[in-house]
Design a protein around this motif. Sequence first.
Motif, PDB file in Angstrom:
ATOM      1  N   TYR A 150      44.234   4.057  -7.028  1.00 16.56           N
ATOM      2  CA  TYR A 150      43.452   4.117  -8.275  1.00 16.56           C
ATOM      3  C   TYR A 150      41.984   4.387  -7.983  1.00 16.56           C
ATOM      4  O   TYR A 150      41.355   5.248  -8.606  1.00 16.56           O
ATOM      5  CB  TYR A 150      43.615   2.790  -9.015  1.00 16.56           C
ATOM      6  CG  TYR A 150      42.689   2.607 -10.193  1.00 16.56           C
ATOM      7  CD1 TYR A 150      43.026   3.102 -11.443  1.00 16.56           C
ATOM      8  CD2 TYR A 150      41.473   1.927 -10.055  1.00 16.56           C
ATOM      9  CE1 TYR A 150      42.187   2.928 -12.535  1.00 16.56           C
ATOM     10  CE2 TYR A 150      40.631   1.746 -11.132  1.00 16.56           C
ATOM     11  CZ  TYR A 150      40.984   2.258 -12.366  1.00 16.56           C
ATOM     12  OH  TYR A 150      40.152   2.088 -13.427  1.00 16.56           O
ATOM     13  N   HIS A 201      53.254   2.033  -7.961  1.00 17.74           N
ATOM     14  CA  HIS A 201      53.152   0.644  -7.498  1.00 17.74           C
ATOM     15  C   HIS A 201      52.800  -0.325  -8.622  1.00 17.74           C
ATOM     16  O   HIS A 201      53.003  -1.535  -8.487  1.00 17.74           O
ATOM     17  CB  HIS A 201      52.088   0.540  -6.398  1.00 17.74           C
ATOM     18  CG  HIS A 201      52.341   1.432  -5.222  1.00 17.74           C
ATOM     19  ND1 HIS A 201      53.301   1.160  -4.276  1.00 17.74           N
ATOM     20  CD2 HIS A 201      51.767   2.615  -4.866  1.00 17.74           C
ATOM     21  CE1 HIS A 201      53.305   2.126  -3.361  1.00 17.74           C
ATOM     22  NE2 HIS A 201      52.383   3.020  -3.698  1.00 17.74           N
ATOM     23  N   SER A 202      52.253   0.210  -9.725  1.00 18.43           N
ATOM     24  CA  SER A 202      51.859  -0.662 -10.843  1.00 18.43           C
ATOM     25  C   SER A 202      51.750   0.166 -12.119  1.00 18.43           C
ATOM     26  O   SER A 202      51.249   1.295 -12.085  1.00 18.43           O
ATOM     27  CB  SER A 202      50.506  -1.322 -10.553  1.00 18.43           C
ATOM     28  OG  SER A 202      50.024  -2.019 -11.690  1.00 18.43           O
ATOM     29  N   ALA A 233      49.355   5.660  -7.788  1.00 14.30           N
ATOM     30  CA  ALA A 233      49.084   4.266  -8.155  1.00 14.30           C
ATOM     31  C   ALA A 233      50.140   3.740  -9.112  1.00 14.30           C
ATOM     32  O   ALA A 233      50.555   2.574  -9.021  1.00 14.30           O
ATOM     33  CB  ALA A 233      47.695   4.164  -8.787  1.00 14.30           C
ATOM     34  N   ALA A 254      48.360   0.132  -5.159  1.00 12.09           N
ATOM     35  CA  ALA A 254      47.960   0.683  -6.453  1.00 12.09           C
ATOM     36  C   ALA A 254      46.441   0.722  -6.567  1.00 12.09           C
ATOM     37  O   ALA A 254      45.861   1.723  -7.017  1.00 12.09           O
ATOM     38  CB  ALA A 254      48.550  -0.139  -7.586  1.00 12.09           C
TER      39      ALA A 254
END
Length: 252
Positions: free
Chosen positions: A32, A57-58, A54, A28
């Motif tokens: 990002y 993943h988060s 991103a 992430a």
Amino acid sequence: MIKKTLLIFPLLILFVSVILPQEMPPEAAKAYNEGNQFLKSGNYDEAVKKYKEALNHSKDYRIYYQLGVTLKKQNKLDEAEAAFKSSIESNPNFDLAYNGLGGTYFQAGKYQEAVESFKKFEQLTKQKAIKEQAQLNIARSYVKLAEANKKDGNYQKAIENLNEAIKYNKLDAAYVLLATTYYENGDYDKAIENADIVINMKTTKLKGAAYYYKGLAFKQKNDITKAKENFELAKRDPQYKRLVEYELKLLK
């Protein structure tokens, strides 16, 4: 009709700093940070792709915020609104998300919602300069609400919203709109009073508008001498020259 453009709305863009892998999952953080680089270079499509990667993943509030900023730059206002709301859901105390949401509402013409978002931003932010910017944004949103009220013929509501605007920032645009609203509503003394506030400001580009409506108000009060005096002053502003020349011909 006010000839000048009264409002230029600046969206306060504050980029979130580089995220280290230990601050969120490494995949992430990598996507990002890459998205931020694309955003800064103006490659918005690639930035959006990276932020969405991103988010796989988060669901970090910072990712949603940067996604919202990018989508707003693309004028994808509904998607930007959703991204900022997701940022707020993820972190209700993240002040910048309320600012981003307010700017999106403003751009979409949702001025009441903009007011509420900017108020929340103003409440949360701790920095004096940013708090002042939030107050300015609140005032501008109230002025836009008043413009809509006036267009609908609801002068009282327009006046209420303009007085709210002035509580947050003594905008020249708010006072000029108060002068025009009072004039059109037949309250010539208050029109003159608010025009004078603008005229006495050290820094404003709206003195032409103020002198013009002050002249109109004096004309309605049958004070032709003062009407002519103010029209002559308004004529210095190219935006009002033709209107003023027309009024002066009528007074001959």
